[in-house]
Design a protein around this motif. Structure first.
Motif, short mmCIF file in Angstrom:
data_model
loop_
_atom_site.label_atom_id
_atom_site.label_comp_id
_atom_site.label_asym_id
_atom_site.label_seq_id
_atom_site.Cartn_x
_atom_site.Cartn_y
_atom_site.Cartn_z
N LEU A 26 0.84 -1.20 0.00
CA LEU A 26 0.00 0.00 0.00
C LEU A 26 0.88 1.24 0.00
N TYR A 27 0.25 2.39 -0.27
CA TYR A 27 0.94 3.67 -0.15
C TYR A 27 0.76 4.20 1.27
N SER A 28 1.80 4.80 1.80
CA SER A 28 1.72 5.39 3.14
C SER A 28 1.04 6.75 3.06
N ILE A 29 0.69 7.28 4.21
CA ILE A 29 0.09 8.62 4.27
C ILE A 29 1.11 9.65 3.80
N ALA A 30 2.37 9.43 4.12
CA ALA A 30 3.43 10.33 3.63
C ALA A 30 3.51 10.30 2.10
N GLY A 31 3.31 9.13 1.51
CA GLY A 31 3.30 9.01 0.06
C GLY A 31 2.15 9.79 -0.56
N VAL A 32 0.99 9.72 0.09
CA VAL A 32 -0.17 10.49 -0.38
C VAL A 32 0.14 11.98 -0.31
N GLY A 33 0.76 12.41 0.79
CA GLY A 33 1.12 13.82 0.93
C GLY A 33 2.14 14.26 -0.10
N LEU A 34 3.13 13.43 -0.37
CA LEU A 34 4.16 13.76 -1.35
C LEU A 34 3.56 13.87 -2.75
N ALA A 35 2.72 12.91 -3.12
CA ALA A 35 2.08 12.95 -4.43
C ALA A 35 1.18 14.17 -4.56
N THR A 36 0.49 14.54 -3.49
CA THR A 36 -0.37 15.72 -3.52
C THR A 36 0.46 16.97 -3.69
N PHE A 37 1.57 17.07 -2.98
CA PHE A 37 2.42 18.26 -3.06
C PHE A 37 3.00 18.43 -4.46
N ILE A 38 3.43 17.34 -5.07
CA ILE A 38 4.04 17.42 -6.40
C ILE A 38 2.99 17.49 -7.50
N GLY A 39 1.90 16.77 -7.33
CA GLY A 39 0.98 16.59 -8.45
C GLY A 39 -0.47 16.94 -8.21
N THR A 40 -0.76 17.88 -7.35
CA THR A 40 -2.14 18.32 -7.07
C THR A 40 -2.90 17.25 -6.28
N PRO A 41 -4.07 17.60 -5.77
CA PRO A 41 -4.87 16.62 -5.03
C PRO A 41 -5.29 15.42 -5.87
N LEU A 42 -5.27 15.55 -7.19
CA LEU A 42 -5.64 14.41 -8.04
C LEU A 42 -4.66 13.26 -7.88
N ALA A 43 -3.38 13.55 -7.76
CA ALA A 43 -2.38 12.51 -7.55
C ALA A 43 -2.58 11.84 -6.20
#
Length: 151
Positions: A26-43
């Motif tokens: 699975l993706y971690s919560i930190a991974g969700v935050g990193l993807a959001t920071f780099i690629g908008t909330p859609l990522a």
């Protein structure tokens, strides 16, 4: 001779644990935050949807996508409406915090259980790559819209 021990039609005995666990990473919560920071909330929504589907909570995926689209639209509208002197960083931080809080609300207990069961996590580099892909895709879409409407 005990009939119960040799019965081939008897259901197997298994210890049932409450909650849904998965052997898939699975993706971690930190991974969700990193993807959001780099690629908008859609990522971030993409990663959350991945986790939710693997955890058997696919009924919440539409809500996650809806929230992320609303966050993106509000930010884009504010970017076009507010003067250029207004810094963009507070809006990026607001999106990031909203997606992290959503991820914690939806997944924190499941991810803790996943960790305790020895479950693996996908790399944050992968999450960053997904975020970058969403950024490139969104930039290409915005460029195409601007070229079509000649704004």
């Amino acid at each position: 001779m005990d009939v119960q021990q040799n019965n081939p039609f008897q259901t197997p005995q298994a210890d049932l644990q409450p909650g849904i666990t998965t052997q898939s990473p699975l993706y971690s919560i930190a991974g969700v935050g990193l993807a959001t920071f780099i690629g908008t909330p859609l990522a971030g929504a993409w990663l959350l949807a991945h986790n939710l589907q693997l955890l058997g909570k696919a009924d919440r995926v539409a809500m996650v996508w809806g929230i992320s689209v609303v966050l993106l639209i509000v930010t884009l509208v504010l970017a076009f409406v507010l003067p250029e002197e207004v810094p963009a960083l507070p809006f990026a931080i607001a999106q990031l915090m909203a997606m992290i809080m959503l991820a914690k609300n939806l997944l924190e207990a499941d991810l803790k259980q996943h960790t305790e069961a020895g479950g693996a996590y996908l790399s944050n580099w992968r999450a960053a790559g997904i975020g970058l892909m969403f950024t490139i895709g969104l930039a290409a879409l915005m460029f195409a819209v601007l070229m079509i409407f000649d704004i």
